[in-house]
Design a protein around this motif. Structure first.
Motif, PDB file in Angstrom:
ATOM      1  N   ALA A 260       0.830  -1.208   0.000  1.00 55.44           N
ATOM      2  CA  ALA A 260       0.000   0.000   0.000  1.00 55.44           C
ATOM      3  C   ALA A 260       0.861   1.254   0.000  1.00 55.44           C
ATOM      4  O   ALA A 260       0.613   2.187  -0.776  1.00 55.44           O
ATOM      5  N   MET A 261       1.878   1.282   0.835  1.00 60.98           N
ATOM      6  CA  MET A 261       2.737   2.466   0.909  1.00 60.98           C
ATOM      7  C   MET A 261       3.469   2.700  -0.413  1.00 60.98           C
ATOM      8  O   MET A 261       3.605   3.843  -0.858  1.00 60.98           O
ATOM      9  N   LEU A 262       3.934   1.642  -1.052  1.00 64.38           N
ATOM     10  CA  LEU A 262       4.621   1.800  -2.332  1.00 64.38           C
ATOM     11  C   LEU A 262       3.657   2.275  -3.429  1.00 64.38           C
ATOM     12  O   LEU A 262       4.021   3.127  -4.251  1.00 64.38           O
ATOM     13  N   ALA A 263       2.434   1.767  -3.435  1.00 60.12           N
ATOM     14  CA  ALA A 263       1.446   2.209  -4.424  1.00 60.12           C
ATOM     15  C   ALA A 263       1.106   3.686  -4.216  1.00 60.12           C
ATOM     16  O   ALA A 263       0.998   4.450  -5.183  1.00 60.12           O
ATOM     17  N   ILE A 264       0.966   4.094  -2.968  1.00 62.31           N
ATOM     18  CA  ILE A 264       0.667   5.501  -2.668  1.00 62.31           C
ATOM     19  C   ILE A 264       1.865   6.376  -3.036  1.00 62.31           C
ATOM     20  O   ILE A 264       1.715   7.443  -3.631  1.00 62.31           O
TER      21      ILE A 264
ATOM     22  N   ALA B  91      -7.416  -2.705  -5.787  1.00 57.41           N
ATOM     23  CA  ALA B  91      -7.327  -3.150  -7.173  1.00 57.41           C
ATOM     24  C   ALA B  91      -5.887  -3.147  -7.675  1.00 57.41           C
ATOM     25  O   ALA B  91      -5.444  -4.095  -8.330  1.00 57.41           O
ATOM     26  N   LEU B  92      -5.141  -2.097  -7.360  1.00 59.66           N
ATOM     27  CA  LEU B  92      -3.752  -1.985  -7.831  1.00 59.66           C
ATOM     28  C   LEU B  92      -2.863  -3.096  -7.295  1.00 59.66           C
ATOM     29  O   LEU B  92      -1.999  -3.604  -7.992  1.00 59.66           O
ATOM     30  N   GLN B  93      -3.055  -3.448  -6.023  1.00 56.99           N
ATOM     31  CA  GLN B  93      -2.133  -4.363  -5.359  1.00 56.99           C
ATOM     32  C   GLN B  93      -2.719  -5.733  -5.046  1.00 56.99           C
ATOM     33  O   GLN B  93      -2.025  -6.587  -4.513  1.00 56.99           O
TER      34      GLN B  93
END
Length: 140
Positions: A13-17, A32-34
């Motif tokens: 989550a932190m990397l996607a954000i 959805a992304l992760q």
């Protein structure tokens, strides 16, 4: 050190954000992304926000962004935010364990493991991890 689903999802989550580059990312988008179960995210994001790693904006156009730059958030910060200590012995901090007899040397070993783990995880930032990705994969 045990890397739980909670640790893994928090890092994802932190990397996607971080890869969103300041754009707000909502819970459904993160899921959805992760591939993280949407029901799992709210308490996890709450812990990351409480640790001052995330900022949030409520509402239909709301979402999450990093509370500080990706170069100032370490893997250790994320891990501690969701579980406290980086390592423990039988659920207790490495510094609080003692043994008798032949096992007297174990506390020093466990403290070394804890120290080396902290050194490694506190030395790697979200930016370091994103920089390992090709630009198209990092979402930049």
């Amino acid at each position: 050190m045990h890397i739980s689903a909670r640790h893994d999802y928090a890092m994802q989550a932190m990397l996607a954000i971080a890869a969103a580059g300041g754009r707000l990312v909502n819970t459904n988008e993160l899921a959805a992304l992760q591939g993280i179960p949407a029901t799992y995210l709210p308490p996890l994001l709450y812990d990351l926000r409480r640790a001052e790693l995330l900022s949030s904006r409520p509402g239909n156009v709301g979402g999450y962004s990093l509370a500080r730059g990706a170069d100032r958030i370490t893997v250790g910060d994320v891990m501690r935010a969701v579980s406290g200590e980086l390592s423990s012995i039988r659920g207790r901090p490495a510094q609080s364990v003692s043994y008798v007899g032949a096992a007297r040397a174990l506390p020093r070993l466990w403290r070394s493991v804890h120290s080396l783990t902290a050194e490694l995880l506190d030395g790697i930032t979200l930016r370091d991890l994103l920089d390992e990705l090709p630009e198209s994969a990092a979402g930049r």
